[in-house]
Scaffold this active site. Structure first.
Site, PDB file in Angstrom:
ATOM      1  N   PRO A  82      17.540  20.851  14.174  1.00 54.28           N
ATOM      2  CA  PRO A  82      16.708  21.848  14.855  1.00 54.28           C
ATOM      3  C   PRO A  82      15.244  21.701  14.449  1.00 54.28           C
ATOM      4  O   PRO A  82      14.921  20.995  13.498  1.00 54.28           O
ATOM      5  CB  PRO A  82      17.273  23.178  14.375  1.00 54.28           C
ATOM      6  CG  PRO A  82      17.908  22.872  13.068  1.00 54.28           C
ATOM      7  CD  PRO A  82      18.383  21.452  13.138  1.00 54.28           C
ATOM      8  N   GLY A  92      20.285  10.242  15.468  1.00 56.32           N
ATOM      9  CA  GLY A  92      21.100  10.895  16.473  1.00 56.32           C
ATOM     10  C   GLY A  92      21.786  12.159  16.006  1.00 56.32           C
ATOM     11  O   GLY A  92      22.577  12.758  16.738  1.00 56.32           O
ATOM     12  N   HIS A 116      17.454  24.686  -7.613  1.00 58.20           N
ATOM     13  CA  HIS A 116      18.479  23.707  -7.975  1.00 58.20           C
ATOM     14  C   HIS A 116      17.909  22.551  -8.790  1.00 58.20           C
ATOM     15  O   HIS A 116      16.772  22.140  -8.591  1.00 58.20           O
ATOM     16  CB  HIS A 116      19.111  23.122  -6.714  1.00 58.20           C
ATOM     17  CG  HIS A 116      20.030  24.088  -6.041  1.00 58.20           C
ATOM     18  ND1 HIS A 116      20.368  23.978  -4.728  1.00 58.20           N
ATOM     19  CD2 HIS A 116      20.674  25.181  -6.504  1.00 58.20           C
ATOM     20  CE1 HIS A 116      21.186  24.964  -4.397  1.00 58.20           C
ATOM     21  NE2 HIS A 116      21.381  25.709  -5.464  1.00 58.20           N
ATOM     22  N   GLU A 152      19.087  19.478   1.346  1.00 52.35           N
ATOM     23  CA  GLU A 152      18.017  19.997   0.498  1.00 52.35           C
ATOM     24  C   GLU A 152      17.101  18.841   0.123  1.00 52.35           C
ATOM     25  O   GLU A 152      17.547  17.705   0.037  1.00 52.35           O
ATOM     26  CB  GLU A 152      18.685  20.569  -0.758  1.00 52.35           C
ATOM     27  CG  GLU A 152      17.796  21.313  -1.689  1.00 52.35           C
ATOM     28  CD  GLU A 152      18.621  21.915  -2.823  1.00 52.35           C
ATOM     29  OE1 GLU A 152      18.745  23.144  -2.880  1.00 52.35           O
ATOM     30  OE2 GLU A 152      19.152  21.141  -3.641  1.00 52.35           O
TER      31      GLU A 152
END
Lengths: 613, 427
Positions: free
Chosen positions: A300, A296, A273, A231
């Site tokens: 996505p 590495g 949050h 997040e």
């Protein structure tokens, strides 16, 4: 147990606070997973002891309740996890106590809104003691097929759907508790399933962080892929980058950092949050995703292809022979649906055991006979209206409710000497509570005391219904050797009438649509007073016959129904209700005066007991 | 549930009031600052605060933004009349601070302190420790002299006292006598009242007394229950420039009345993509995906409903969004897209919450047809099948193109689907 594991199939826990639904959900999960023993060994309900009954498959088990954490662990040597449902106010103290308890190794803190300073202290303390906190502000965690924290995973259908009852090869950790189910869904669609999943909670200082769990997953040989959902805000993801760069995390990690939309927002938007607010550029989701990718980690293009990336990673490992095929457990048991749940969904039905036609407490306000109480009061309703609604289930006209109130007032008391009041007084002086005194008085009401209203109404209306004349009725009663109830007074006579009776008769003549039975009763009186002047229709008899006239006059009942009402004991109800006022008065009178225990004097008792040799 | 800035006025007032007890009465402040808001009768202020006439004054806006001097919003060394005129002139006017535009509504008034020395103290709460910073070279450009700033830290499990000596190294005995209790007291104040950020930049010393010039403070709002009577400022002020739209204010008012959560931020009322998403996490992910696919500029709103809101609340929430969405056709002439999304709920009854949304959809069916709307639904959780079924039915009933999916579809897949369907006249 290996230090990289949070839970095993033998993990036993305390649930802190009476969260019976969560306990049941944990037990259902256990049963589905084929555990031998329930995962909840104890409930701590501060200050209370006892047992809680819960379902275990189709059967039931008892879970002991302890007043403190210490007593729970003392009595159950196998407890090493606490699921803490304490409120945000007491979460700190209870979590600290659990951390300092020798047995407890893992504490899940569910409460939202634990102050940052306290949460931070707990996080530091747990690290120092080499223990693990999950949360605060978390839905929890799950060890597939082993242990479920509280409400994690949602409904049992969901747990079954996502095969959380058995272990897969994926270790999952997420910031978002709300998306934990969704992440389980994504993982189960694209891999052989979850090994362990943790929601670390949305607070600024979680007890354990993304990196803590990823390092555990790295150490766990059964976990082949790690999936993480981060997040914006904070720097936890950079700790992951650091660990990857140092070679501490070598397994494939599929990672997505939520909050890439923040660049579209005006400055200062706080997401749900506490930790979800980007101060510096490095705290943005974009920066984090970019840095992770550079190190590495598999990142996505957007959340939308997260599932595809996970699937690709899984297939690659499978092709490389690194994934051992899972043997699906056979005979995963069925958990019967909860009765309340099934009822709500309209799947089952069952005949009801009780009926109520007079009151309904299910809505916003209790209603009497279909009228909310406030409406009755607003419309000027009085106790007579309440009686008509609760006893007869309908609203009577004003002349009838006024009459009922008049009757109640008249029968309310008859002085301290009569049976009921006397008993109430004696009981009160014996130090009994008000209700015992009232009951003691009421228990005297029957065929000899207070029953005349009912009996008079029954005999007179029976005679009237049969169409016989008063003279024949009196003869009939004499032949049967039955004293006519409601006839006769100690001192009053035709010449010296009872004022109460005069009042009632005047009222009825003026307001009742008909007074047939009264007229019959007065006919009886004419016959009986010819024999003796005090054999008049007394107040009980008057109320009895007028009640019948009232019922015949309100327009709701035919003769048969009226007879039924009388036979059910309704009229006795008026005497009992009215006289209760007096009985309470006498009982309280004695208490107010501080009257002491009554003992009847010997000289007033004729002792006729023969002394036996 | 977060860190919240408080007004300088409140921070100073609480600090001035509490410091004597944290310094053994060694540090005291005698004049409390004054806050002027649109309701204040300025001319009556001197009645209760006679010093306003006897002293030179400073006036500055007090609305949680910095760089006030650089924006020309600070009045220094003024008489009361000058101060009053300054406030009257600026009150209610717009100002642009950085990128943010907003209305000036609150002003702080306090004595003007001529001074030579400027000290700096700041305390930050961070994951590892509380960090206490001090410099004798305070002032607006503290960053440019950061090498003069000394630091000590107190970690959470340590004794929560600290040695101020390293911070005060090289200072005169007289300065230390005053600054040691001041710094220690300030830290005690910070930690006992759940501050997470506290900065005085600068403060000065006049006649052996500490005078605070500028103060910035943030607290942890979850700790309000531990600070009853100390945090006496009521509601937290909104950040500058966040004047809510009527719809945002309405949703906020609904949110405050319920245990459930209803949030709404309008990003672009002229946008083409509207969202109505269940759950805090899911709402972020949906917005992310729209942005990541390059449609950020068309994203109209951000928001969420969660915590099992009643059918009524869900109805009101949906109605608010539909009313904004159907106000006008999109400038491009293209249909608008409504995303009714969500993850797999834990225990929220999907059919129940959908009932409220459906009610609003029926009410706005004509307007939706008028401007052209396509709807995409994805949701899972308790009773989701019944909920999705209802959604499909209402779509055909009111004649709005609607696509409905459950957990079998990846959560955000309705977004690329909606964008792909563009111009195809989906039904």
């Amino acid at each position: 147990m290996e230090p990289y594991l949070l839970f095993s199939r033998d993990t036993r826990s305390i649930v802190y606070n009476m969260q019976t639904k969560a306990v049941q959900r944990m037990l259902d999960f256990d049963y589905l997973s084929g555990r031998e023993k329930p995962s909840v060994a104890a409930i701590v309900n501060p200050g209370n002891s006892g047992t809680h009954k819960a379902h275990w498959g189709k059967g039931e088990v008892l879970i002991p309740i302890y007043p403190t954490i210490q007593t729970a662990t003392d009595a159950n040597g196998d407890i090493d996890v606490m699921v803490n449902f304490a409120s945000f106010r007491s979460a700190y103290a209870t979590t600290k106590e659990a951390l300092l308890n020798k047995q407890i190794r893992v504490v899940a803190v569910i409460a939202e809104g634990v102050p940052e300073r306290k949460a931070r202290e707990l996080a530091h303390l747990s690290k120092k003691l080499k223990k693990i906190i999950i949360g605060p502000a978390t839905v929890g965690a799950i060890g597939a097929g082993a242990f479920k924290v509280g409400n994690t995973g949602g409904t049992i259908e969901n747990i079954r759907e996502q095969k959380l009852y058995r272990r897969g090869s994926v270790g999952l950790v997420t910031k978002s508790g709300g998306l934990l189910n969704e992440m389980f869904n994504i993982v189960s669609h694209n891999t052989d399933g979850i090994f362990e999943g943790v929601a670390i909670g949305g607070d600024k200082y979680p007890g354990s962080s993304l990196i803590d769990h990823l390092l555990r997953y790295e150490a766990n040989p059964k976990i082949k892929i790690m999936v993480a959902l981060g997040e914006l805000g904070g720097d936890e993801e950079y700790k992951v980058v650091e660990a990857v760069n140092k070679g501490l995390l070598t397994k494939p990690i599929v990672f997505w950092v939520m909050g890439t939309c923040s660049k579209m927002f005006p400055a200062g938007v706080q997401f749900g949050h506490a930790g979800a607010k980007a101060g510096a550029e490095a705290e943005t989701a974009d920066a984090k995703n970019k840095t992770l990718k550079k190190a590495g980690v598999i990142v996505p293009h957007s959340f939308d292809t997260l599932g595809e990336e996970i699937a690709r990673t899984f297939i690659k490992l499978k092709d490389e022979g690194k994934i051992t095929p899972i043997e699906e457990p056979r005979n995963v048991p069925n958990i019967p649906m909860d009765y309340a749940d099934a009822l709500k969904r309209g799947i089952i039905r069952k005949p009801t055991s009780f009926i109520s036609t007079v009151a309904d407490d299910r809505g916003e306000e209790v209603n009497y006979g279909g009228y909310p109480i406030s409406e009755i009061v607003h419309s000027g309703g009085k106790i007579g209206d309440v009686i008509s609604l609760l006893w007869f289930g309908r609203r009577f006209p004003k002349w009838a409710t006024d009459f009922m109130e008049m009757a109640l007032m008249i029968v309310a008391d008859h002085g301290p000497a009569v049976s009921g009041a006397h008993n109430a007084i004696i009981a009160s002086r014996a130090g009994k509570d008000l209700i015992s005194c009232l009951c003691s008085g009421l228990l005297t009401i029957g065929p000899r005391f207070g029953g005349a209203i009912d009996d008079c109404a029954k005999y007179m209306s029976d005679a009237f219904r049969r169409g016989i004349v008063p003279r024949d009725f009196v003869k009939e009663m004499k032949d049967k050797n039955v004293k006519i109830p409601g006839i006769g007074h100690r001192v009053k006579s035709l010449e010296n009438p009872d004022g109460r009776v005069t009042l009632l008769i005047e009222y009825a003549r003026k307001n009742f649509p008909r007074t047939d039975l009264l007229d019959f009763a007065l006919g009886v009186q004419t016959v009986t007073t010819q024999k003796k002047s005090n054999l008049i229709l007394n107040v009980d008899g008057t109320i009895g016959v007028l009640m019948v006239d009232m019922l015949r006059g309100v327009g709701h009942y035919n003769d048969e129904e009226v007879r039924n009402i009388v036979n059910l004991g309704y009229l006795n109800g008026f005497f009992v209700l009215g006289r209760s006022i007096g009985l309470i008065g006498h009982a309280l009178d004695q208490k107010r005066m501080g009257e002491r225990l009554y003992r009847h004097p010997w000289e007033d008792i004729l002792y006729m007991v023969e002394r036996k040799e | 549930m977060a860190r919240r800035g408080i007004r300088e006025y409140d921070a100073k007032r609480i600090f001035y009031r509490m410091m004597p007890q944290y310094t053994g009465e060694k540090i005291k402040f005698d004049i409390m600052p004054i806050l002027v808001d649109p309701g204040t009768e300025i001319e009556k202020l001197p009645e209760e605060n006679p010093w306003l006439h006897n002293m030179r004054l400073v006036v500055k806006p007090d609305q949680l933004f910095g760089k006030r001097g650089k924006s020309g919003l600070v009045l220094l060394d003024a008489s009361f009349e000058e101060a009053a005129n300054f406030i009257r002139q600026k009150m209610g006017k717009s100002a642009k601070i950085g990128q943010v535009k907003g209305k000036l509504t609150h002003f702080l008034v306090e004595p003007f302190i001529p001074h030579d020395s400027e000290y700096y103290v700041a305390i930050k709460m961070e994951a590892d420790a509380d960090h206490i910073y001090f410099s004798t070279q305070g002032g607006v450009d503290i960053e440019s002299v950061w090498e003069t700033v000394k630091e000590v830290s107190v970690s959470p499990l340590e004794d929560q006292e600290f040695d101020s000596e390293p911070l005060l190294e090289g200072l005169s005995a007289e300065e230390k006598k005053l600054l040691a209790p001041f710094l220690k007291g300030t830290y005690q104040f910070f930690l006992n009242h759940d501050f997470v950020y506290f900065e005085i930049n600068p403060f000065t010393i006049v006649d052996r007394k500490i005078k605070v010039l500028d103060m910035v403070a943030k607290v942890d709002d979850t700790a309000a229950y531990q600070n009853v009577g100390v945090w006496d400022f009521g509601e937290f002020p909104e950040p500058f420039g966040k004047d809510p739209t009527p719809e945002e204010a309405y949703i906020k008012s609904l949110d405050e009345k319920t245990g459930a959560s209803l949030k709404l931020t309008i990003l672009n009322p002229e946008g083409r993509i509207w969202t109505m998403v269940a759950g805090g996490g899911a709402s972020v992910v949906y917005a992310d995906t729209i942005v990541d696919m390059g449609f950020g500029k068309e994203l109209s709103n951000y928001g969420e409903y969660s915590g099992d809101p009643s059918t009524e609340l869900t109805y009101l929430y949906a109605k608010t969004i539909l009313s904004m969405m159907t106000r006008s056709k999109h400038r491009s002439g293209k249909e608008k897209v409504l995303i009714i999304g969500g993850g797999i709920a834990n225990f929220t009854d999907v059919a129940n919450t959908f009932t409220g949304i459906i009610q609003a959809m029926k009410e706005y069916s004509d307007q939706m047809k008028e401007v052209g709307v396509r709807i995409y639904v994805r949701r899972g959780g308790p009773n989701f099948k019944a909920g999705l079924e209802k959604m499909k039915e209402v779509g055909s009933e009111i004649g709005i193109p609607i696509k409905v999916y459950g957990p079998e579809l990846h959560m955000t897949s309705i977004i690329p689907m909606a964008l792909r369907d563009e111009g195809k006249g989906v039904n």
